[in-house]
Design a protein around this motif. Structure first.
Motif, PDB file in Angstrom:
ATOM      1  N   LEU A 199       0.841  -1.255  -0.113  1.00 46.68           N
ATOM      2  CA  LEU A 199       0.090  -0.066  -0.067  1.00 46.68           C
ATOM      3  C   LEU A 199       0.974   1.307   0.117  1.00 46.68           C
ATOM      4  O   LEU A 199       0.546   2.203  -0.692  1.00 46.68           O
ATOM      5  N   LYS A 200       1.887   1.175   0.693  1.00 47.34           N
ATOM      6  CA  LYS A 200       2.813   2.530   0.894  1.00 47.34           C
ATOM      7  C   LYS A 200       3.910   2.691  -0.405  1.00 47.34           C
ATOM      8  O   LYS A 200       3.879   3.607  -1.042  1.00 47.34           O
ATOM      9  N   GLU A 201       4.191   1.396  -0.855  1.00 46.22           N
ATOM     10  CA  GLU A 201       5.274   1.536  -1.800  1.00 46.22           C
ATOM     11  C   GLU A 201       4.857   1.685  -3.120  1.00 46.22           C
ATOM     12  O   GLU A 201       5.317   2.371  -4.091  1.00 46.22           O
ATOM     13  N   GLU A 202       3.673   0.899  -3.509  1.00 47.44           N
ATOM     14  CA  GLU A 202       3.405   0.579  -4.934  1.00 47.44           C
ATOM     15  C   GLU A 202       2.141   1.640  -5.377  1.00 47.44           C
ATOM     16  O   GLU A 202       1.969   2.055  -6.475  1.00 47.44           O
ATOM     17  N   HIS A 207       2.537   8.937   0.986  1.00 47.68           N
ATOM     18  CA  HIS A 207       3.140   9.987   0.094  1.00 47.68           C
ATOM     19  C   HIS A 207       2.109  11.205   0.304  1.00 47.68           C
ATOM     20  O   HIS A 207       2.180  12.210  -0.284  1.00 47.68           O
ATOM     21  N   PHE A 208       1.109  11.133   1.231  1.00 54.16           N
ATOM     22  CA  PHE A 208       0.247  12.218   1.384  1.00 54.16           C
ATOM     23  C   PHE A 208       1.156  13.496   2.318  1.00 54.16           C
ATOM     24  O   PHE A 208       1.791  13.021   3.259  1.00 54.16           O
ATOM     25  N   GLU A 209       1.157  14.641   1.858  1.00 53.17           N
ATOM     26  CA  GLU A 209       1.875  15.719   2.526  1.00 53.17           C
ATOM     27  C   GLU A 209       0.984  16.777   2.774  1.00 53.17           C
ATOM     28  O   GLU A 209       1.547  17.845   3.159  1.00 53.17           O
ATOM     29  N   GLY A 215      -8.488  15.574   3.973  1.00 57.43           N
ATOM     30  CA  GLY A 215      -7.660  15.164   2.854  1.00 57.43           C
ATOM     31  C   GLY A 215      -6.831  13.873   3.188  1.00 57.43           C
ATOM     32  O   GLY A 215      -6.643  13.019   2.151  1.00 57.43           O
ATOM     33  N   LEU A 216      -6.462  13.641   4.383  1.00 59.87           N
ATOM     34  CA  LEU A 216      -5.669  12.380   4.732  1.00 59.87           C
ATOM     35  C   LEU A 216      -6.563  11.255   4.602  1.00 59.87           C
ATOM     36  O   LEU A 216      -6.300  10.271   3.999  1.00 59.87           O
ATOM     37  N   HIS A 217      -7.875  11.370   4.970  1.00 62.78           N
ATOM     38  CA  HIS A 217      -8.772  10.372   4.894  1.00 62.78           C
ATOM     39  C   HIS A 217      -9.284  10.102   3.403  1.00 62.78           C
ATOM     40  O   HIS A 217      -9.409   8.766   3.263  1.00 62.78           O
ATOM     41  N   ARG A 218      -9.414  10.866   2.642  1.00 61.98           N
ATOM     42  CA  ARG A 218      -9.655  10.743   1.358  1.00 61.98           C
ATOM     43  C   ARG A 218      -8.648  10.086   0.769  1.00 61.98           C
ATOM     44  O   ARG A 218      -8.739   9.167  -0.106  1.00 61.98           O
ATOM     45  N   HIS A 219      -7.385  10.408   0.952  1.00 61.37           N
ATOM     46  CA  HIS A 219      -6.212   9.863   0.301  1.00 61.37           C
ATOM     47  C   HIS A 219      -6.053   8.424   0.795  1.00 61.37           C
ATOM     48  O   HIS A 219      -5.865   7.704  -0.041  1.00 61.37           O
ATOM     49  N   ALA A 220      -6.299   8.183   1.931  1.00 59.76           N
ATOM     50  CA  ALA A 220      -6.172   6.642   2.481  1.00 59.76           C
ATOM     51  C   ALA A 220      -7.113   5.941   2.039  1.00 59.76           C
ATOM     52  O   ALA A 220      -6.983   4.635   1.547  1.00 59.76           O
ATOM     53  N   THR A 223      -6.472   4.888  -1.792  1.00 59.16           N
ATOM     54  CA  THR A 223      -5.505   4.041  -1.905  1.00 59.16           C
ATOM     55  C   THR A 223      -5.985   2.679  -1.326  1.00 59.16           C
ATOM     56  O   THR A 223      -5.726   1.527  -2.152  1.00 59.16           O
ATOM     57  N   MET A 224      -6.820   2.451  -0.599  1.00 56.50           N
ATOM     58  CA  MET A 224      -7.161   1.427  -0.160  1.00 56.50           C
ATOM     59  C   MET A 224      -8.088   0.622  -0.999  1.00 56.50           C
ATOM     60  O   MET A 224      -8.295  -0.430  -1.407  1.00 56.50           O
ATOM     61  N   ILE A 225      -9.132   1.484  -1.628  1.00 54.22           N
ATOM     62  CA  ILE A 225      -9.960   1.131  -2.971  1.00 54.22           C
ATOM     63  C   ILE A 225      -9.079   0.551  -3.935  1.00 54.22           C
ATOM     64  O   ILE A 225      -9.426  -0.557  -4.554  1.00 54.22           O
ATOM     65  N   ALA A 226      -8.034   1.163  -4.260  1.00 50.71           N
ATOM     66  CA  ALA A 226      -7.420   1.016  -5.483  1.00 50.71           C
ATOM     67  C   ALA A 226      -6.531  -0.507  -5.115  1.00 50.71           C
ATOM     68  O   ALA A 226      -6.451  -1.475  -5.938  1.00 50.71           O
ATOM     69  N   TYR A 227      -6.123  -0.711  -3.784  1.00 48.28           N
ATOM     70  CA  TYR A 227      -5.738  -1.782  -3.460  1.00 48.28           C
ATOM     71  C   TYR A 227      -6.469  -3.071  -3.452  1.00 48.28           C
ATOM     72  O   TYR A 227      -6.190  -4.013  -3.998  1.00 48.28           O
ATOM     73  N   ALA A 228      -7.867  -2.660  -2.953  1.00 53.17           N
ATOM     74  CA  ALA A 228      -8.805  -3.976  -3.101  1.00 53.17           C
ATOM     75  C   ALA A 228      -9.256  -4.436  -4.178  1.00 53.17           C
ATOM     76  O   ALA A 228      -9.404  -5.429  -4.713  1.00 53.17           O
ATOM     77  N   PHE A 229      -9.264  -3.427  -5.407  1.00 51.57           N
ATOM     78  CA  PHE A 229      -9.129  -3.840  -6.574  1.00 51.57           C
ATOM     79  C   PHE A 229      -8.340  -4.702  -7.235  1.00 51.57           C
ATOM     80  O   PHE A 229      -8.449  -5.677  -7.841  1.00 51.57           O
ATOM     81  N   LEU A 230      -7.004  -4.330  -7.083  1.00 54.08           N
ATOM     82  CA  LEU A 230      -5.953  -5.183  -7.386  1.00 54.08           C
ATOM     83  C   LEU A 230      -5.808  -6.171  -6.555  1.00 54.08           C
ATOM     84  O   LEU A 230      -5.323  -7.306  -7.265  1.00 54.08           O
ATOM     85  N   GLN A 231      -5.987  -6.485  -5.640  1.00 59.83           N
ATOM     86  CA  GLN A 231      -6.082  -7.710  -4.996  1.00 59.83           C
ATOM     87  C   GLN A 231      -6.967  -8.772  -5.412  1.00 59.83           C
ATOM     88  O   GLN A 231      -6.715  -9.850  -5.640  1.00 59.83           O
ATOM     89  N   HIS A 232      -8.176  -8.061  -5.618  1.00 56.75           N
ATOM     90  CA  HIS A 232      -9.256  -8.916  -6.289  1.00 56.75           C
ATOM     91  C   HIS A 232      -8.683  -9.670  -7.608  1.00 56.75           C
ATOM     92  O   HIS A 232      -9.091 -10.672  -7.987  1.00 56.75           O
ATOM     93  N   ARG A 233      -8.364  -8.639  -8.439  1.00 55.55           N
ATOM     94  CA  ARG A 233      -7.615  -9.467  -9.821  1.00 55.55           C
ATOM     95  C   ARG A 233      -6.451 -10.085  -9.227  1.00 55.55           C
ATOM     96  O   ARG A 233      -6.225 -11.280 -10.232  1.00 55.55           O
ATOM     97  N   ARG A 234      -5.497  -9.895  -8.412  1.00 58.89           N
ATOM     98  CA  ARG A 234      -4.473 -10.818  -8.245  1.00 58.89           C
ATOM     99  C   ARG A 234      -5.056 -12.073  -7.717  1.00 58.89           C
ATOM    100  O   ARG A 234      -4.344 -13.416  -8.228  1.00 58.89           O
ATOM    101  N   LEU A 235      -6.077 -12.371  -6.890  1.00 63.05           N
ATOM    102  CA  LEU A 235      -6.654 -13.639  -6.451  1.00 63.05           C
ATOM    103  C   LEU A 235      -7.359 -14.334  -7.450  1.00 63.05           C
ATOM    104  O   LEU A 235      -7.222 -15.509  -7.511  1.00 63.05           O
ATOM    105  N   ALA A 236      -7.922 -13.602  -8.395  1.00 66.50           N
ATOM    106  CA  ALA A 236      -8.663 -14.128  -9.430  1.00 66.50           C
ATOM    107  C   ALA A 236      -7.534 -14.929 -10.444  1.00 66.50           C
ATOM    108  O   ALA A 236      -7.710 -15.998 -10.935  1.00 66.50           O
TER     109      ALA A 236
END
Length: 285
Positions: A199-202, A207-209, A215-220, A223-236
């Motif tokens: 989540l941090k590196e990829e 990277h939120f400044e 703003g912090l919560h929107r960024h997080a 990021t988590m929505i993107a990771y959930a999508f990618l994790q779904h594709r990876r598991l498939a």
């Protein structure tokens, strides 16, 4: 906090274990089911945190420092004999508590492999005994001063790694649980650590400044929505396949140079399947 827009109900100082229990309650209220709550020694050291998990009827396995004290599982509460003065009003344990590392000094250690990594089977030596953690109410015991009384009975697990490093854990899993299951449960936290790292590196979670709560919560959240999508594709992509059929090789993002100057990459990042380049581009879009 006012300038950053922090809501009034979140301005009270709380410890990390207190925040963690509050988050667990929030997730439970959302009807999420837990298999086993895993945490490192930063949380496992906290008796209120462990007791809070038990009160919520959750299974847990947490890291602890080697000096955390415990009693043997068969410790007995007895009436102390007063040499003088009035009769004692409270029970005391018939044996003093000792550090976790000493409790496992004479235990039987076994070589256990919990999974296969990129360089072969991951193995270490494990031992486990039933104990009662010294996290009960404080009580003066003879000339030893204030000592914590025995708490609930749990597993005390030790790990001796090939590197010589020693780790210790507590778990409230059933008394009949096998040592191999205890080891595999403890090591399952690696998946959580790898997820946080990716989540941090990829995806840039760290990277939120900005300087605003919203703003912090929107960024997080994004990021988590993107990771959930990618994790779904990876598991498939890594689901059940026919015999002798190999999955296509994906780009190894863990091997390229970081984009952010503060990012440090672990040498174990490649052990978990990397997020593919195409998927990262889709998430960014």
């Amino acid at each position: 906090m006012e300038r950053a827009g922090v809501p009034a109900e979140y301005r009270t100082a709380r410890t990390k274990p207190e925040i963690a229990l509050a988050e667990i309650d929030r997730v439970i209220a959302a009807a999420v089911r837990f298999g086993c709550v895993l945490a490192d020694a930063g949380y496992g050291l906290s008796a209120p945190f462990r007791q809070g998990l038990t009160a919520r009827k959750l299974n847990w396995a947490v890291g602890i420092p080697r000096h955390l004290k415990a009693y043997p599982a068969d410790v007995q509460m007895i009436w102390p004999v007063a040499k003088r003065g009035r009769r004692r009003r409270r029970h005391v344990p018939d044996i003093l508590s000792i550090p976790a590392e000493d409790m496992l000094a004479n235990a039987t250690w076994q070589n256990i492999s919990w999974r296969t990594g990129t360089k072969g089977k991951l193995k270490a030596r494990f031992a486990a005994v039933r104990v009662r953690v010294a996290d009960g109410p404080p009580q003066r015991i003879r000339d030893k001063g204030q000592q914590h009384l025995p708490g609930d009975e749990v597993w005390l697990i030790g790990e001796h790694r090939m590197s010589g490093e020693k780790k210790y854990y507590l778990a409230n899993l059933p008394a009949k649980t096998e040592l191999r299951t205890l080891a595999a449960t403890i090591k399952a936290r690696w998946i959580c650590e790898q997820a946080h790292q990716q989540l941090k590196e990829e995806l840039g979670l760290d990277h939120f400044e900005g300087r605003s709560w919203q703003g912090l919560h929107r960024h997080a959240l994004m990021t988590m929505i993107a990771y959930a999508f990618l994790q779904h594709r990876r598991l498939a992509a890594t689901g059940p396949k026919k015999k002798n059929q190999r999955a296509p090789a994906s780009a190894n993002f863990a091997s390229r140079a970081p984009r952010h100057p503060r990012t440090l990459r672990s040498t174990t990042a490649a052990a978990m399947p990397a997020l593919s380049k195409m998927d990262l581009q889709r998430a960014a879009a």
